[in-house]
Design a protein around this motif. Structure first.
Motif, PDB file in Angstrom:
ATOM      1  N   THR A   3       6.999  12.160   8.761  1.00 26.75           N
ATOM      2  CA  THR A   3       6.973  12.321   7.234  1.00 26.75           C
ATOM      3  C   THR A   3       7.491  11.153   6.211  1.00 26.75           C
ATOM      4  N   HIS A   4       8.321  10.381   7.115  1.00 25.25           N
ATOM      5  CA  HIS A   4       8.950   9.442   6.252  1.00 25.25           C
ATOM      6  C   HIS A   4       8.076   8.370   5.509  1.00 25.25           C
ATOM      7  N   LEU A   5       7.052   8.351   5.914  1.00 30.65           N
ATOM      8  CA  LEU A   5       5.920   7.511   5.032  1.00 30.65           C
ATOM      9  C   LEU A   5       5.424   7.882   3.956  1.00 30.65           C
ATOM     10  N   LEU A   6       5.768   9.223   3.702  1.00 25.83           N
ATOM     11  CA  LEU A   6       4.996   9.708   2.508  1.00 25.83           C
ATOM     12  C   LEU A   6       5.800   9.102   1.191  1.00 25.83           C
ATOM     13  N   ASP A   7       6.822   8.859   0.983  1.00 22.26           N
ATOM     14  CA  ASP A   7       7.410   8.608  -0.123  1.00 22.26           C
ATOM     15  C   ASP A   7       7.997   7.093  -0.395  1.00 22.26           C
ATOM     16  N   LEU A   8       7.509   6.220   0.358  1.00 25.43           N
ATOM     17  CA  LEU A   8       7.979   4.817   0.221  1.00 25.43           C
ATOM     18  C   LEU A   8       7.952   4.419  -1.120  1.00 25.43           C
ATOM     19  N   SER A   9       8.768   3.530  -1.764  1.00 23.14           N
ATOM     20  CA  SER A   9       8.655   3.017  -3.028  1.00 23.14           C
ATOM     21  C   SER A   9       7.930   1.643  -2.899  1.00 23.14           C
ATOM     22  N   PHE A  10       7.304   1.200  -4.187  1.00 25.94           N
ATOM     23  CA  PHE A  10       6.580   0.147  -4.279  1.00 25.94           C
ATOM     24  C   PHE A  10       7.608  -0.847  -4.776  1.00 25.94           C
ATOM     25  N   SER A 185      -0.093   1.487  -9.915  1.00 22.78           N
ATOM     26  CA  SER A 185      -0.883   1.156 -11.310  1.00 22.78           C
ATOM     27  C   SER A 185       0.193   0.278 -12.078  1.00 22.78           C
ATOM     28  N   ARG A 186       1.257   0.942 -12.269  1.00 20.04           N
ATOM     29  CA  ARG A 186       2.300  -0.003 -13.121  1.00 20.04           C
ATOM     30  C   ARG A 186       2.842  -1.201 -12.378  1.00 20.04           C
ATOM     31  N   ALA A 187       3.070  -0.883 -11.161  1.00 19.38           N
ATOM     32  CA  ALA A 187       3.558  -2.044 -10.105  1.00 19.38           C
ATOM     33  C   ALA A 187       2.714  -3.209 -10.140  1.00 19.38           C
ATOM     34  N   TYR A 188       1.486  -3.066  -9.771  1.00 21.11           N
ATOM     35  CA  TYR A 188       0.400  -4.190  -9.794  1.00 21.11           C
ATOM     36  C   TYR A 188      -0.388  -4.692 -11.170  1.00 21.11           C
ATOM     37  N   ASP A 189      -0.126  -3.977 -11.939  1.00 19.80           N
ATOM     38  CA  ASP A 189      -0.661  -4.471 -13.367  1.00 19.80           C
ATOM     39  C   ASP A 189      -0.513  -5.861 -13.591  1.00 19.80           C
ATOM     40  N   PRO A 190      -1.612  -6.600 -13.755  1.00 14.74           N
ATOM     41  CA  PRO A 190      -1.401  -7.793 -13.833  1.00 14.74           C
ATOM     42  C   PRO A 190      -0.806  -8.577 -14.825  1.00 14.74           C
ATOM     43  N   VAL A 191      -0.233  -7.797 -16.010  1.00 16.40           N
ATOM     44  CA  VAL A 191       0.606  -8.228 -17.046  1.00 16.40           C
ATOM     45  C   VAL A 191       2.050  -8.709 -16.342  1.00 16.40           C
ATOM     46  N   ASN A 192       2.308  -7.947 -15.230  1.00 17.28           N
ATOM     47  CA  ASN A 192       3.641  -7.995 -14.620  1.00 17.28           C
ATOM     48  C   ASN A 192       3.792  -9.360 -13.901  1.00 17.28           C
TER      49      ASN A 192
END
Length: 411
Positions: A3-10, A185-192
């Motif tokens: 279950t360690h794969l369920l909540d990995l951060s981006f 969606s927030r992490a890979y928004d092109p504006v970033n």
């Protein structure tokens, strides 16, 4: 524990390791792709790019184990299907992919989404593919055929996913999926991202979306189509002159290995392992560069000239003396490929014909239009190049080889 794969951060969204190497390669990809597009006339690129959508569909579905041919995809678009159930299934999938890509690419180029990584847009990719399919397709498909589980086009999955028969969960749990997708969606928004980092973000988001596995079925196809759209959104390969899916399918196992390696968590099991993450992004960029170089090589104008002439020679040999094509038409086809379009009134002079042969020149142009070798929206509109099925194996034999094209026959 699985279950360690369920909540990995981006966080971080793009690799911190080997970033200089990634930036160098990203710049190389951007320059090479731009150079390729710059070498081809806009109208020619548009016509060829649309034909290459069939290639995207063919290879993306081949990765999923569904093999068909360009001719069979064309037949499916005309509602002409194989009597074999599995062949028809592949035809329908590929035709749906072509239609969906046309619709979505036009939207991205004309009215770009505010955030191409937002859930509503990614869900629309999934929904657009499946709404092109007959109702009996709208169930999850496995090796045994259709199951009783509805696909639910455009809706997030409501159960856990496993890629190894249920031993290890893959991606976030269903209850965590909405929040995790919002983070994506927030992490890979092109504006970033700016400059070369935007292409690195596209590579990274490809893995992250595959890992999310947001839908009950069709996730691989959606992700590869998403990456092509994201590239175009970033100003890369907008004419679709090279195929990312073709690059992945050349070694499907290596593609899958790179994806699964990048699933690995770091030592603290709070994020993804940065070394594997960087490896995947480098792999993605290497595939891009390989496909650009491949297309750049085969689109060499000296080779196209010879191939056009070769088609006309072979066409007349195949058809015999019936309805021969004037050899001077090769000059017009070459000019159209190079220039993109020419005024209809200039066709005669391009073919090296004088005023006394004006009527004959018009007959040649009419024949070329009938056969799809030349396109024109009206009797007075400019002429543009056409790429009917029968010329693909002549003009671009390295792309449309017999295994991809299928059995081509002269009409």
């Amino acid at each position: 524990m699985a279950t360690h794969l369920l909540d990995l951060s981006f966080d971080p969204a793009i690799p911190r390791r080997r970033l200089g190497e990634l930036k160098d390669m990203a710049q190389e990809v951007v320059i090479a792709s731009s150079t390729l597009e710059g070498r081809i006339a806009v109208r020619t690129a548009a016509a060829l790019g649309d034909r290459l959508r069939f290639l995207n569909s063919y290879h993306s579905n081949l990765i999923e184990g569904h093999k068909t041919s360009i001719l069979d995809i064309e037949a499916a678009l005309q509602q002409d299907f194989s009597g074999d159930e599995q062949k028809r299934y592949a035809q329908e999938l590929c035709a749906a992919h072509v239609r969906a890509e046309r619709v979505l690419m036009a939207e991205v180029l004309e009215t770009p989404p505010v955030n191409i990584c937002a859930e509503d847009f990614v869900s629309r990719i999934h929904r657009t593919i499946y709404e092109q399919l007959p109702s009996h397709h709208l169930f999850v498909h496995d090796q045994g055929g259709f199951t009783r589980h509805a696909v639910l086009p455009g809706q997030m999955r409501d159960g856990q996913v496993s890629l190894d028969g249920g031993l290890t969960p893959h991606g976030p749990s269903a209850d965590r999926l909405p929040a995790t997708f919002a983070e994506f969606s927030r992490a890979y928004d092109p504006v970033n991202f700016h400059g070369d980092e935007r292409l690195i973000a596209i590579a990274a988001s490809h893995h992250r979306l595959v890992w999310l596995h947001p839908f009950r079925d069709g996730n691989g196809r959606v992700t590869r189509l998403f990456s092509g759209l994201y590239l175009a959104h970033a100003g890369i390969n907008r004419s679709n002159l090279w195929s990312l899916s073709r690059g992945f399918s050349r070694d499907k196992q290596w593609y899958m290995t790179n994806l699964r390696s990048a699933d690995s968590p770091d030592e603290d099991r709070k994020g993804f392992d940065q070394d594997y993450f960087a490896d995947f992004c480098l792999y993605f960029l290497e595939v891009c560069l390989d496909q650009i170089r491949f297309m750049d090589k085969i689109l060499g104008l000296n080779r196209i000239d010879a191939r056009i002439e070769g088609y006309i020679r072979d066409r007349d040999k195949t058809r015999g003396a019936t309805d021969p094509l004037d050899q001077r038409s090769a000059k017009l086809l070459k000019a159209l490929f190079l220039q993109g379009e020419v005024p209809r009134g200039e066709a005669r002079s391009i073919m090296g014909m004088d005023h006394q042969t004006d009527r004959h020149a018009r007959r040649i142009v009419s024949q070329l239009v009938r056969e799809g070798l030349v396109c024109s929206s009206s009797h007075r509109a400019p002429l543009t190049i056409g790429f009917p099925t029968q010329v693909l194996r002549y003009y671009f034999p390295d792309i449309f080889d017999p295994s991809v094209l299928g059995e081509a026959t002269e009409e």
